[in-house]
Motif scaffolding. Sequence first.
Motif, mmCIF file in Angstrom:
data_model
loop_
_atom_site.group_PDB
_atom_site.id
_atom_site.type_symbol
_atom_site.label_atom_id
_atom_site.label_comp_id
_atom_site.label_asym_id
_atom_site.label_seq_id
_atom_site.Cartn_x
_atom_site.Cartn_y
_atom_site.Cartn_z
ATOM 1 N N VAL A 58 0.837 -1.194 0.000
ATOM 2 C CA VAL A 58 0.000 0.000 0.000
ATOM 3 C C VAL A 58 0.874 1.246 0.000
ATOM 4 O O VAL A 58 0.630 2.186 -0.762
ATOM 5 C CB VAL A 58 -0.971 0.002 1.201
ATOM 6 C CG1 VAL A 58 -1.634 1.354 1.375
ATOM 7 C CG2 VAL A 58 -2.012 -1.093 1.046
ATOM 8 N N THR A 59 1.892 1.263 0.818
ATOM 9 C CA THR A 59 2.798 2.411 0.884
ATOM 10 C C THR A 59 3.452 2.647 -0.471
ATOM 11 O O THR A 59 3.536 3.781 -0.945
ATOM 12 C CB THR A 59 3.875 2.184 1.961
ATOM 13 O OG1 THR A 59 3.221 1.996 3.213
ATOM 14 C CG2 THR A 59 4.828 3.353 2.051
ATOM 15 N N TYR A 60 3.894 1.588 -1.100
ATOM 16 C CA TYR A 60 4.534 1.688 -2.413
ATOM 17 C C TYR A 60 3.568 2.239 -3.457
ATOM 18 O O TYR A 60 3.904 3.157 -4.211
ATOM 19 C CB TYR A 60 5.065 0.318 -2.841
ATOM 20 C CG TYR A 60 5.649 0.308 -4.219
ATOM 21 C CD1 TYR A 60 6.887 0.888 -4.477
ATOM 22 C CD2 TYR A 60 4.968 -0.282 -5.275
ATOM 23 C CE1 TYR A 60 7.433 0.883 -5.747
ATOM 24 C CE2 TYR A 60 5.506 -0.289 -6.555
ATOM 25 C CZ TYR A 60 6.728 0.286 -6.781
ATOM 26 O OH TYR A 60 7.257 0.288 -8.043
ATOM 27 N N VAL A 61 2.353 1.699 -3.493
ATOM 28 C CA VAL A 61 1.362 2.135 -4.483
ATOM 29 C C VAL A 61 0.989 3.595 -4.254
ATOM 30 O O VAL A 61 0.913 4.385 -5.199
ATOM 31 C CB VAL A 61 0.109 1.239 -4.445
ATOM 32 C CG1 VAL A 61 -1.005 1.818 -5.285
ATOM 33 C CG2 VAL A 61 0.453 -0.162 -4.911
ATOM 34 N N LEU A 62 0.762 3.965 -3.014
ATOM 35 C CA LEU A 62 0.394 5.351 -2.719
ATOM 36 C C LEU A 62 1.515 6.315 -3.099
ATOM 37 O O LEU A 62 1.253 7.404 -3.603
ATOM 38 C CB LEU A 62 0.010 5.505 -1.251
ATOM 39 C CG LEU A 62 -1.270 4.785 -0.823
ATOM 40 C CD1 LEU A 62 -1.518 4.987 0.664
ATOM 41 C CD2 LEU A 62 -2.460 5.221 -1.640
ATOM 42 N N ALA A 63 2.755 5.906 -2.903
ATOM 43 C CA ALA A 63 3.886 6.742 -3.300
ATOM 44 C C ALA A 63 3.918 6.919 -4.817
ATOM 45 O O ALA A 63 4.166 8.020 -5.314
ATOM 46 C CB ALA A 63 5.197 6.137 -2.810
ATOM 47 N N GLN A 64 3.641 5.860 -5.549
ATOM 48 C CA GLN A 64 3.600 5.951 -7.012
ATOM 49 C C GLN A 64 2.487 6.883 -7.465
ATOM 50 O O GLN A 64 2.680 7.690 -8.362
ATOM 51 C CB GLN A 64 3.354 4.571 -7.632
ATOM 52 C CG GLN A 64 4.554 3.689 -7.685
ATOM 53 C CD GLN A 64 4.249 2.432 -8.471
ATOM 54 O OE1 GLN A 64 3.165 1.865 -8.370
ATOM 55 N NE2 GLN A 64 5.206 1.996 -9.257
ATOM 56 N N ILE A 65 1.339 6.761 -6.846
ATOM 57 C CA ILE A 65 0.184 7.578 -7.217
ATOM 58 C C ILE A 65 0.470 9.052 -6.934
ATOM 59 O O ILE A 65 0.139 9.923 -7.740
ATOM 60 C CB ILE A 65 -1.076 7.118 -6.454
ATOM 61 C CG1 ILE A 65 -1.438 5.673 -6.814
ATOM 62 C CG2 ILE A 65 -2.242 8.051 -6.689
ATOM 63 C CD1 ILE A 65 -1.639 5.379 -8.257
ATOM 64 N N GLU A 66 1.075 9.346 -5.802
ATOM 65 C CA GLU A 66 1.367 10.730 -5.436
ATOM 66 C C GLU A 66 2.364 11.377 -6.396
ATOM 67 O O GLU A 66 2.338 12.588 -6.600
ATOM 68 C CB GLU A 66 1.869 10.809 -4.005
ATOM 69 C CG GLU A 66 0.778 10.543 -2.991
ATOM 70 C CD GLU A 66 1.285 10.493 -1.561
ATOM 71 O OE1 GLU A 66 2.487 10.722 -1.348
ATOM 72 O OE2 GLU A 66 0.477 10.221 -0.676
ATOM 73 N N PRO A 87 -6.986 -3.580 0.372
ATOM 74 C CA PRO A 87 -6.822 -2.640 1.485
ATOM 75 C C PRO A 87 -7.755 -1.429 1.334
ATOM 76 O O PRO A 87 -7.913 -0.875 0.247
ATOM 77 C CB PRO A 87 -5.359 -2.212 1.386
ATOM 78 C CG PRO A 87 -4.691 -3.302 0.620
ATOM 79 C CD PRO A 87 -5.722 -3.811 -0.333
ATOM 80 N N SER A 88 -8.348 -1.042 2.435
ATOM 81 C CA SER A 88 -9.301 0.070 2.415
ATOM 82 C C SER A 88 -8.652 1.369 1.950
ATOM 83 O O SER A 88 -9.302 2.194 1.310
ATOM 84 C CB SER A 88 -9.951 0.255 3.784
ATOM 85 O OG SER A 88 -8.982 0.570 4.755
ATOM 86 N N GLU A 89 -7.363 1.552 2.235
ATOM 87 C CA GLU A 89 -6.667 2.760 1.803
ATOM 88 C C GLU A 89 -6.695 2.892 0.284
ATOM 89 O O GLU A 89 -6.870 3.987 -0.257
ATOM 90 C CB GLU A 89 -5.206 2.771 2.279
ATOM 91 C CG GLU A 89 -5.037 2.839 3.780
ATOM 92 C CD GLU A 89 -4.912 1.449 4.402
ATOM 93 O OE1 GLU A 89 -5.298 0.438 3.769
ATOM 94 O OE2 GLU A 89 -4.420 1.375 5.524
ATOM 95 N N LEU A 90 -6.535 1.752 -0.401
ATOM 96 C CA LEU A 90 -6.540 1.786 -1.862
ATOM 97 C C LEU A 90 -7.943 2.032 -2.400
ATOM 98 O O LEU A 90 -8.116 2.722 -3.401
ATOM 99 C CB LEU A 90 -5.968 0.482 -2.425
ATOM 100 C CG LEU A 90 -4.497 0.210 -2.112
ATOM 101 C CD1 LEU A 90 -4.039 -1.083 -2.776
ATOM 102 C CD2 LEU A 90 -3.617 1.364 -2.542
ATOM 103 N N LEU A 91 -8.944 1.488 -1.738
ATOM 104 C CA LEU A 91 -10.324 1.734 -2.159
ATOM 105 C C LEU A 91 -10.683 3.203 -2.010
ATOM 106 O O LEU A 91 -11.326 3.795 -2.888
ATOM 107 C CB LEU A 91 -11.293 0.864 -1.357
ATOM 108 C CG LEU A 91 -11.210 -0.635 -1.627
ATOM 109 C CD1 LEU A 91 -12.088 -1.400 -0.644
ATOM 110 C CD2 LEU A 91 -11.609 -0.947 -3.058
ATOM 111 N N HIS A 92 -10.252 3.797 -0.915
ATOM 112 C CA HIS A 92 -10.503 5.228 -0.700
ATOM 113 C C HIS A 92 -9.765 6.068 -1.746
ATOM 114 O O HIS A 92 -10.307 7.047 -2.263
ATOM 115 C CB HIS A 92 -10.098 5.663 0.709
ATOM 116 C CG HIS A 92 -10.983 5.135 1.772
ATOM 117 N ND1 HIS A 92 -12.297 5.514 1.923
ATOM 118 C CD2 HIS A 92 -10.751 4.223 2.744
ATOM 119 C CE1 HIS A 92 -12.829 4.871 2.943
ATOM 120 N NE2 HIS A 92 -11.905 4.070 3.454
#
Length: 66
Positions: free
Chosen positions: A10-18, A45-50
Amino acid sequence: MASEQTRSDVTYVLAQIEQERDTRQAYIKIQQQLEAYRQRGDAVPSELLHMEKDLALACCSESQGR
């Protein structure tokens, strides 16, 4: 261990998205990641759904010139 791996993913994906400047490309990336979780049969993960919902809203707003 699985939860640590999920948090790391999740951390990796969110960093890519940002880092993505194009909202549409970011939305595509998050959709691909969600699909990968679903294909593996893993809980998404709920973070990715949000994040997906937030990006969908941002894409709609941009397309309407807001």
